[in-house]
Design a protein around this motif. Sequence first.
Motif, PDB file in Angstrom:
ATOM      1  N   GLY A  13      75.476  65.198  70.425  1.00  0.00           N
ATOM      2  CA  GLY A  13      75.393  64.834  71.833  1.00  0.00           C
ATOM      3  C   GLY A  13      74.732  63.488  72.018  1.00  0.00           C
ATOM      4  O   GLY A  13      74.341  62.821  71.057  1.00  0.00           O
ATOM      5  N   HIS A  14      74.607  63.090  73.273  1.00  0.00           N
ATOM      6  CA  HIS A  14      74.133  61.755  73.622  1.00  0.00           C
ATOM      7  C   HIS A  14      72.959  61.878  74.576  1.00  0.00           C
ATOM      8  O   HIS A  14      72.988  62.676  75.522  1.00  0.00           O
ATOM      9  N   LYS A  15      71.909  61.104  74.329  1.00  0.00           N
ATOM     10  CA  LYS A  15      70.750  61.072  75.217  1.00  0.00           C
ATOM     11  C   LYS A  15      70.660  59.693  75.858  1.00  0.00           C
ATOM     12  O   LYS A  15      70.674  58.668  75.176  1.00  0.00           O
ATOM     13  N   TRP A  16      70.553  59.679  77.168  1.00  0.00           N
ATOM     14  CA  TRP A  16      70.623  58.446  77.954  1.00  0.00           C
ATOM     15  C   TRP A  16      69.322  57.655  77.898  1.00  0.00           C
ATOM     16  O   TRP A  16      69.319  56.441  77.965  1.00  0.00           O
ATOM     17  N   PHE A  17      68.193  58.351  77.786  1.00  0.00           N
ATOM     18  CA  PHE A  17      66.903  57.681  77.666  1.00  0.00           C
ATOM     19  C   PHE A  17      66.106  58.318  76.541  1.00  0.00           C
ATOM     20  O   PHE A  17      65.853  59.516  76.556  1.00  0.00           O
ATOM     21  N   CYS A  18      65.738  57.503  75.599  1.00  0.00           N
ATOM     22  CA  CYS A  18      64.853  57.921  74.512  1.00  0.00           C
ATOM     23  C   CYS A  18      63.814  56.818  74.350  1.00  0.00           C
ATOM     24  O   CYS A  18      64.120  55.742  73.839  1.00  0.00           O
ATOM     25  N   SER A  19      62.620  57.067  74.824  1.00  0.00           N
ATOM     26  CA  SER A  19      61.565  56.050  74.731  1.00  0.00           C
ATOM     27  C   SER A  19      60.889  56.130  73.368  1.00  0.00           C
ATOM     28  O   SER A  19      60.777  57.202  72.780  1.00  0.00           O
ATOM     29  N   ALA A  20      60.438  54.974  72.894  1.00  0.00           N
ATOM     30  CA  ALA A  20      59.761  54.871  71.591  1.00  0.00           C
ATOM     31  C   ALA A  20      60.609  55.470  70.469  1.00  0.00           C
ATOM     32  O   ALA A  20      60.198  56.399  69.774  1.00  0.00           O
ATOM     33  N   PRO A  21      61.833  54.933  70.255  1.00  0.00           N
ATOM     34  CA  PRO A  21      62.736  55.521  69.256  1.00  0.00           C
ATOM     35  C   PRO A  21      62.267  55.350  67.816  1.00  0.00           C
ATOM     36  O   PRO A  21      62.891  55.878  66.900  1.00  0.00           O
ATOM     37  N   MET A  22      61.152  54.624  67.605  1.00  0.00           N
ATOM     38  CA  MET A  22      60.626  54.489  66.246  1.00  0.00           C
ATOM     39  C   MET A  22      59.738  55.659  65.870  1.00  0.00           C
ATOM     40  O   MET A  22      59.206  55.713  64.758  1.00  0.00           O
ATOM     41  N   SER A  23      59.547  56.627  66.777  1.00  0.00           N
ATOM     42  CA  SER A  23      58.668  57.761  66.504  1.00  0.00           C
ATOM     43  C   SER A  23      59.153  58.545  65.289  1.00  0.00           C
ATOM     44  O   SER A  23      60.320  58.496  64.903  1.00  0.00           O
ATOM     45  N   ASP A  24      58.240  59.315  64.706  1.00  0.00           N
ATOM     46  CA  ASP A  24      58.551  60.066  63.485  1.00  0.00           C
ATOM     47  C   ASP A  24      59.266  61.380  63.763  1.00  0.00           C
ATOM     48  O   ASP A  24      59.848  61.974  62.850  1.00  0.00           O
ATOM     49  N   ALA A  25      59.214  61.850  64.997  1.00  0.00           N
ATOM     50  CA  ALA A  25      59.909  63.069  65.382  1.00  0.00           C
ATOM     51  C   ALA A  25      60.045  63.080  66.902  1.00  0.00           C
ATOM     52  O   ALA A  25      59.368  62.317  67.602  1.00  0.00           O
ATOM     53  N   PHE A  26      60.921  63.968  67.390  1.00  0.00           N
ATOM     54  CA  PHE A  26      61.192  64.052  68.829  1.00  0.00           C
ATOM     55  C   PHE A  26      61.351  65.496  69.242  1.00  0.00           C
ATOM     56  O   PHE A  26      61.858  66.325  68.487  1.00  0.00           O
ATOM     57  N   PHE A  27      60.919  65.785  70.464  1.00  0.00           N
ATOM     58  CA  PHE A  27      61.335  67.008  71.130  1.00  0.00           C
ATOM     59  C   PHE A  27      62.551  66.664  71.977  1.00  0.00           C
ATOM     60  O   PHE A  27      62.598  65.624  72.639  1.00  0.00           O
ATOM     61  N   THR A  28      63.518  67.560  71.954  1.00  0.00           N
ATOM     62  CA  THR A  28      64.759  67.295  72.666  1.00  0.00           C
ATOM     63  C   THR A  28      65.344  68.608  73.147  1.00  0.00           C
ATOM     64  O   THR A  28      64.879  69.691  72.772  1.00  0.00           O
ATOM     65  N   LEU A  29      66.351  68.536  73.988  1.00  0.00           N
ATOM     66  CA  LEU A  29      67.011  69.715  74.529  1.00  0.00           C
ATOM     67  C   LEU A  29      68.467  69.762  74.077  1.00  0.00           C
ATOM     68  O   LEU A  29      69.159  68.748  74.072  1.00  0.00           O
ATOM     69  N   ALA A  30      68.911  70.957  73.713  1.00  0.00           N
ATOM     70  CA  ALA A  30      70.311  71.171  73.343  1.00  0.00           C
ATOM     71  C   ALA A  30      70.672  72.624  73.621  1.00  0.00           C
ATOM     72  O   ALA A  30      69.798  73.491  73.732  1.00  0.00           O
ATOM     73  N   ARG A  31      71.972  72.873  73.723  1.00  0.00           N
ATOM     74  CA  ARG A  31      72.444  74.211  74.082  1.00  0.00           C
ATOM     75  C   ARG A  31      72.806  75.035  72.849  1.00  0.00           C
ATOM     76  O   ARG A  31      73.499  74.570  71.950  1.00  0.00           O
ATOM     77  N   THR A  32      72.314  76.264  72.841  1.00  0.00           N
ATOM     78  CA  THR A  32      72.774  77.281  71.900  1.00  0.00           C
ATOM     79  C   THR A  32      73.510  78.344  72.717  1.00  0.00           C
ATOM     80  O   THR A  32      73.649  78.223  73.941  1.00  0.00           O
TER      81      THR A  32
END
Length: 547
Positions: free
Chosen positions: A216-235
């Motif tokens: 999928g595609h995320k329209w805003f991701c701030s600080a993309p150099m971070s070592d990990a991210f919390f994100t949302l996706a559908r199961t």
Amino acid sequence: MNERPSPASATSGGANQPPPLAGYNAWSQDRILRPAVEREGGSWIAERAQDMGGLVGSERLQTLATQANRYPPELKTHDRFGNRIDAVEYHPAYHELMALAFGAGLHSLAWTEKRQGAWVARAALNYLWNQGENGVACPVTMSFAAVRVLRNDPRLAAEWEPKLLACDYDPRPLPLAQKRAVTIGMAMTERQGGSDLRANSTQAAFSGGGEFELSGHKWFCSAPMSDAFFTLARTGAGLTCFFVPRSLPDGTRNPFFIERLKDKCGNRSNASSEIEYRGTRAHIVGEEGRGIATLIEMAHLTRFDIVVACAGMMRAALNQALHHAAYRSVFGRRLVEQPLMQNVLADLALESEAATLLAFRLAGVFDRSASDERERLLMRLVTPIAKYWLCKRLPPLATEAMECLGGNGYVEEAPLARLYREAPLNGIWEGSGNVVCLDVLRSIQREPESVDTLLEELLRGGERLRRSAESISRSLKEMGGEESQARRIVETLALALQASLMVQHAGNESADTFCTSRLEGNGGRAFGTLPAGVRCAAIIERLRLSD
């Protein structure tokens, strides 16, 4: 700023130009901040705050901030051999700023300190930092708030938290085991949904071993150099919170495609981006299908940080205006001696002090909320109220402060130009005004006793606030859940709470003028419209950086 020159000396080389505001201590010379921190239980941070205050007022940090924003990050999608790397390259000044912020524990102090007042103490450092450079504040806040969500998974928390809380900065794109310290960001919004996260369409497919693959595609991701991210996706169970490491244990990079960096309005030092997941490995955090509920605690903490940041930015803008007015001479007198300019500066000073008092009352509430039900109710209700109102007040304050400098403020060399561009951001991030005000209505409906608690808080301001509390109580009953009036009621609550705090903790002149001009309507719609008879010079003196 440490002395008030005579008109004859208020020039720089005979050109009637003030010197740069540098070489001051934003902690020890702030007569509003120190008592607020002490009152709310964080006085033990004084030594570290003294160091931070000196750094913020130093020419060194101002130079780093200027450089980091003049030379923005660049996206490198491929290396010179054609391999996809999706790296963001930053100016060395940005890395130095990150090292200073994370080295000072801006992201971790509330979690690592076990003393009472830890949230207040961290807020003091955050308030100070946001007077210096705001781009770094984004990864600081996300890493700080990520701890709460990470603890939904004890295994992940045990693995990541020690390095997330480390007072260190390690920008190398390496697996967790090889890092000294890590940062965590988040990527939630999508093109079709924006703040309506339920419209998100990113999919998660189970791949075995407790892992999922995201697409999928995320329209805003701030600080993309971070070592990990919390994100949302559908199961199959619905929208779910996932943890996405940037590097995998075997040393390879997790598929995480940075499509472009945003050419944004505010700070240029920190990157914001659009990203795409294609077979990106991730772990569920929290209950499957309850992703928004899992992440709401992170949003609650980032909103708290926004409140503190806005108050700090107001103080920074006010400092610049007061400094300029103390040196600049027109028509035979310094600007600060001109009656109309005094009205403007006093009005800005009132706004800044009220914002600071509100931010640190909220910080104290966070400290005590775990053991005090009354404070917990206040925390839930006051956080979105304060977030909405300070975000609305910061942009006009920054504009007015810039106008105090005239053309000198309207150039990129001036700190106010950067502050002015940054001012609207916090009103958009973590819920725009409408979203936040509707959250206040929902909070009142879920926990109606929180209104009684807030009204009791207002009554600490005495008889003047009693009338406001009674009016607010009537308005809430009459309004019910009418969404179209949400902004109006939140504004009323915010002003009343600020007025109560001013009555309790500000000087008589400041408290009376705030109540008269804001609460009782004897003031105009723009800054500089305080009523006749106000001792503006006394209000200004209270907020002037002390000698």
